[in-house]
Design a protein around this motif. Structure first.
Motif, PDB file in Angstrom:
ATOM      1  N   TYR B 140       0.841  -1.198   0.000  1.00 26.88           N
ATOM      2  CA  TYR B 140       0.000   0.000   0.000  1.00 26.88           C
ATOM      3  C   TYR B 140       0.879   1.251   0.000  1.00 26.88           C
ATOM      4  N   HIS B 141       1.949   1.230   0.822  1.00 28.09           N
ATOM      5  CA  HIS B 141       2.832   2.396   0.886  1.00 28.09           C
ATOM      6  C   HIS B 141       3.707   2.522  -0.363  1.00 28.09           C
ATOM      7  N   LEU B 142       3.949   1.411  -1.048  1.00 27.88           N
ATOM      8  CA  LEU B 142       4.695   1.485  -2.306  1.00 27.88           C
ATOM      9  C   LEU B 142       3.776   1.979  -3.434  1.00 27.88           C
ATOM     10  N   ALA B 143       2.474   2.082  -3.126  1.00 26.31           N
ATOM     11  CA  ALA B 143       1.491   2.629  -4.061  1.00 26.31           C
ATOM     12  C   ALA B 143       1.472   1.887  -5.390  1.00 26.31           C
ATOM     13  N   PRO B 145      -0.864  -0.582  -7.368  1.00 20.24           N
ATOM     14  CA  PRO B 145      -2.248  -1.046  -7.219  1.00 20.24           C
ATOM     15  C   PRO B 145      -2.389  -2.573  -7.307  1.00 20.24           C
ATOM     16  N   ALA B 146      -1.737  -3.205  -8.292  1.00 23.97           N
ATOM     17  CA  ALA B 146      -1.869  -4.667  -8.431  1.00 23.97           C
ATOM     18  C   ALA B 146      -0.466  -5.260  -8.536  1.00 23.97           C
ATOM     19  N   PRO B 147       0.217  -5.388  -7.407  1.00 27.01           N
ATOM     20  CA  PRO B 147       1.625  -5.814  -7.426  1.00 27.01           C
ATOM     21  C   PRO B 147       1.823  -7.195  -8.031  1.00 27.01           C
ATOM     22  N   GLY B 148       2.844  -7.324  -8.859  1.00 25.40           N
ATOM     23  CA  GLY B 148       3.170  -8.605  -9.494  1.00 25.40           C
ATOM     24  C   GLY B 148       3.943  -9.510  -8.556  1.00 25.40           C
ATOM     25  N   PRO B 149       4.225 -10.754  -9.036  1.00 23.54           N
ATOM     26  CA  PRO B 149       4.839 -11.755  -8.152  1.00 23.54           C
ATOM     27  C   PRO B 149       6.217 -11.363  -7.616  1.00 23.54           C
ATOM     28  N   ARG B 150       7.033 -10.685  -8.425  1.00 24.89           N
ATOM     29  CA  ARG B 150       8.386 -10.402  -7.972  1.00 24.89           C
ATOM     30  C   ARG B 150       8.392  -9.395  -6.822  1.00 24.89           C
ATOM     31  N   LEU B 151       7.587  -8.345  -6.980  1.00 19.99           N
ATOM     32  CA  LEU B 151       7.524  -7.329  -5.929  1.00 19.99           C
ATOM     33  C   LEU B 151       6.919  -7.913  -4.643  1.00 19.99           C
ATOM     34  N   ARG B 152       5.881  -8.744  -4.795  1.00 22.60           N
ATOM     35  CA  ARG B 152       5.285  -9.374  -3.616  1.00 22.60           C
ATOM     36  C   ARG B 152       6.290 -10.288  -2.926  1.00 22.60           C
ATOM     37  N   MET B 153       7.048 -11.036  -3.735  1.00 11.87           N
ATOM     38  CA  MET B 153       8.057 -11.936  -3.165  1.00 11.87           C
ATOM     39  C   MET B 153       9.130 -11.143  -2.432  1.00 11.87           C
ATOM     40  N   MET B 154       9.522 -10.006  -2.997  1.00 18.30           N
ATOM     41  CA  MET B 154      10.544  -9.182  -2.368  1.00 18.30           C
ATOM     42  C   MET B 154      10.058  -8.677  -1.006  1.00 18.30           C
ATOM     43  N   VAL B 155       8.814  -8.196  -0.974  1.00 23.13           N
ATOM     44  CA  VAL B 155       8.264  -7.677   0.293  1.00 23.13           C
ATOM     45  C   VAL B 155       8.170  -8.792   1.331  1.00 23.13           C
ATOM     46  N   ARG B 156       7.716  -9.976   0.887  1.00 23.28           N
ATOM     47  CA  ARG B 156       7.583 -11.089   1.835  1.00 23.28           C
ATOM     48  C   ARG B 156       8.944 -11.568   2.340  1.00 23.28           C
ATOM     49  N   LEU B 192      17.125  -4.193  -1.049  1.00 27.62           N
ATOM     50  CA  LEU B 192      16.360  -5.234  -1.744  1.00 27.62           C
ATOM     51  C   LEU B 192      15.487  -4.625  -2.833  1.00 27.62           C
ATOM     52  N   LEU B 193      14.892  -3.467  -2.528  1.00 30.73           N
ATOM     53  CA  LEU B 193      14.043  -2.793  -3.516  1.00 30.73           C
ATOM     54  C   LEU B 193      14.879  -2.429  -4.745  1.00 30.73           C
ATOM     55  N   THR B 194      16.073  -1.890  -4.505  1.00 34.78           N
ATOM     56  CA  THR B 194      16.932  -1.458  -5.608  1.00 34.78           C
ATOM     57  C   THR B 194      17.430  -2.663  -6.410  1.00 34.78           C
ATOM     58  N   ALA B 195      17.856  -3.723  -5.703  1.00 39.69           N
ATOM     59  CA  ALA B 195      18.360  -4.914  -6.404  1.00 39.69           C
ATOM     60  C   ALA B 195      17.244  -5.570  -7.219  1.00 39.69           C
ATOM     61  N   THR B 196      16.021  -5.579  -6.677  1.00 40.87           N
ATOM     62  CA  THR B 196      14.900  -6.191  -7.396  1.00 40.87           C
ATOM     63  C   THR B 196      14.485  -5.316  -8.580  1.00 40.87           C
ATOM     64  N   ALA B 197      14.664  -3.996  -8.420  1.00 42.45           N
ATOM     65  CA  ALA B 197      14.367  -3.064  -9.514  1.00 42.45           C
ATOM     66  C   ALA B 197      15.211  -3.381 -10.747  1.00 42.45           C
ATOM     67  N   ALA B 198      16.392  -3.988 -10.533  1.00 43.17           N
ATOM     68  CA  ALA B 198      17.291  -4.292 -11.648  1.00 43.17           C
ATOM     69  C   ALA B 198      16.654  -5.241 -12.652  1.00 43.17           C
ATOM     70  N   THR B 199      15.779  -6.126 -12.198  1.00 42.29           N
ATOM     71  CA  THR B 199      15.226  -7.142 -13.097  1.00 42.29           C
ATOM     72  C   THR B 199      13.697  -7.108 -13.191  1.00 42.29           C
ATOM     73  N   ASP B 200      13.041  -6.195 -12.474  1.00 42.17           N
ATOM     74  CA  ASP B 200      11.579  -6.156 -12.500  1.00 42.17           C
ATOM     75  C   ASP B 200      11.102  -4.726 -12.744  1.00 42.17           C
ATOM     76  N   PRO B 201      10.538  -4.450 -13.923  1.00 41.62           N
ATOM     77  CA  PRO B 201      10.154  -3.067 -14.273  1.00 41.62           C
ATOM     78  C   PRO B 201       9.161  -2.450 -13.274  1.00 41.62           C
ATOM     79  N   GLU B 202       8.235  -3.245 -12.776  1.00 43.90           N
ATOM     80  CA  GLU B 202       7.263  -2.721 -11.816  1.00 43.90           C
ATOM     81  C   GLU B 202       7.961  -2.251 -10.543  1.00 43.90           C
ATOM     82  N   ALA B 205       9.787   0.983 -11.150  1.00 43.68           N
ATOM     83  CA  ALA B 205       8.917   2.166 -11.096  1.00 43.68           C
ATOM     84  C   ALA B 205       8.621   2.542  -9.649  1.00 43.68           C
ATOM     85  N   ALA B 206       8.345   1.537  -8.809  1.00 46.39           N
ATOM     86  CA  ALA B 206       8.065   1.804  -7.393  1.00 46.39           C
ATOM     87  C   ALA B 206       9.308   2.377  -6.708  1.00 46.39           C
ATOM     88  N   ALA B 207      10.485   1.847  -7.051  1.00 43.99           N
ATOM     89  CA  ALA B 207      11.730   2.333  -6.447  1.00 43.99           C
ATOM     90  C   ALA B 207      11.986   3.782  -6.850  1.00 43.99           C
TER      91      ALA B 207
END
Lengths: 238, 238
Positions: B140-143, B145-156, B192-202, B205-207
């Motif tokens: 919710y704070h990353l704003a 709306p429909a987070p994909g699997p990679r971003l959800r996995m990173m948060v978890r 983790l957000l920055t490293a995941t940003a390297a391979t996940d466009p969504e 954008a959040a980063a």
């Protein structure tokens, strides 16, 4: 007929190993609740009383013994020569670890998700032993003789992240591809090492030494070049 | 005498809440194995039969109810207005979370380390519910709306890392200071957000959106300026 002959021929140790193999295969693909001693006897081609003769403690004892043999297999995954870039060593160990996770998916999930009827302080201790062995291997590869609390904590949190990602991966039908998961976990390690280096001099020294061995076409080079466009918009932070 | 009067005065709901409070305090500082119904009755200043009248399932029922009330407290820790830099919001939520961990240290460890006699699929589900609530808050704070699997996995995986770090922190006599632990967990999130940003466009954008809200004297600015000397020696990677 062949079963009876096999029964006569095997030594005590061979028989025990055969029963453990059968149990581990069953526990790998089903929750412990869904495996009975009859299943194990059938899979090993022996009678239920024979299983009890080797494992008088029944399913609980068999489960704990199967878990210990799985733990030995897992600890072998982490063994890796201390040569070449750190990310190559990590990638190879992760390939073996993730192949194990893939092979033992249901048992791995049941064991780590908790709340299982066969979970005891002994099974918890076995799992903790695996985590300790993994952490020691990583610290060995970081070549830090007496690692301080921050670096140890960083390594242990990364290991937990690997476990969590493995559970999610199984849960999501083994998506993404295992090689993508492996690369992302290596990226996470580099990211955590670098972030921890910011506030811990020992980790900074280990990070510098590790980065010096990496090559431009390796995982760290690729990660760095992909991260730069994301962070370069944030020049106001410098 | 005062106990008897209190006993007469309290409504059913008040009495239940009082027993739960007493149980939660006991379960917070001791392993479930070390808490008896007599302890709960004594702490609440009531008789053992009265505890049984409210919790006929005995210690197991009381433990599960105390865990659910702890879960409600914990989920309130994550509530945070959607304003200001992301690291400020994360820091405030972590301050509340780590205060909860500090306050419920032994119970927190016993619950998450597994192998406890009171652990069941229901307690596991309660803990998973807390993790899900925490993940939803962060997304919710990353704003997104429909987070994909990679971003959800990173948060978890980050949430799991926070849990692991909290357990290690308790285990190591609550070292380092809680503010240092909090800052390091925020650094880990950014890494983790920055490293995941390297391979996940969504995630990228959040980063980008999150970094735009950060300031030079905030955690990301400090982290960036500290990381640069470590990575600048690795110019051969670019």
């Amino acid at each position: 007929m062949t079963t009876v002959r096999a029964y006569r021929r095997l030594s005590v140790e061979e028989r025990r190993a055969q029963l453990l193999d059968a149990a581990l295969s069953l526990f790998a693909h089903r929750a412990p609740e869904e495996v009975s001693l009859d299943d194990v006897a059938e899979a090993a081609g022996v009678s239920r009383p024979l299983v009890y003769r080797y494992f008088p403690g029944g399913k609980q004892q068999l489960y704990e013994a199967a878990l210990r043999s799985a733990a030995e297999l897992l600890e072998q995954c982490f063994a890796e020569p201390q040569a070449g870039p750190l990310t190559q060593r990590l990638s190879r160990a992760l390939d073996r670890y993730l192949a194990f996770v893939d092979e033992h998916d249901a048992g791995f999930s049941a064991l780590l998700q908790g709340g299982s009827v066969v979970e005891t302080s002994r099974t918890t201790a076995t799992v903790d032993g695996i985590r300790r062995a993994a952490a020691q291997q990583i610290l060995y590869h970081l070549a830090v003789p007496a690692p301080g609390p921050r670096l140890r904590m960083m390594v242990r949190t990364w290991i937990t992240a690997v476990e969590a990602a493995s559970l999610i991966w199984i849960d999501e039908g083994k998506q993404p591809e295992v090689s993508a998961l492996r690369d992302w976990l290596v990226d996470q390690f580099i990211a955590l090492l670098t972030a921890t280096a910011a506030t811990d001099p020992e980790t900074a020294a280990a990070a510098r030494a590790a980065l010096a061995l990496e090559s431009a076409d390796g995982p760290v080079g690729v990660l760095a070049r992909r991260v730069i466009p994301v962070v370069s918009e944030a020049a106001h932070l410098l």
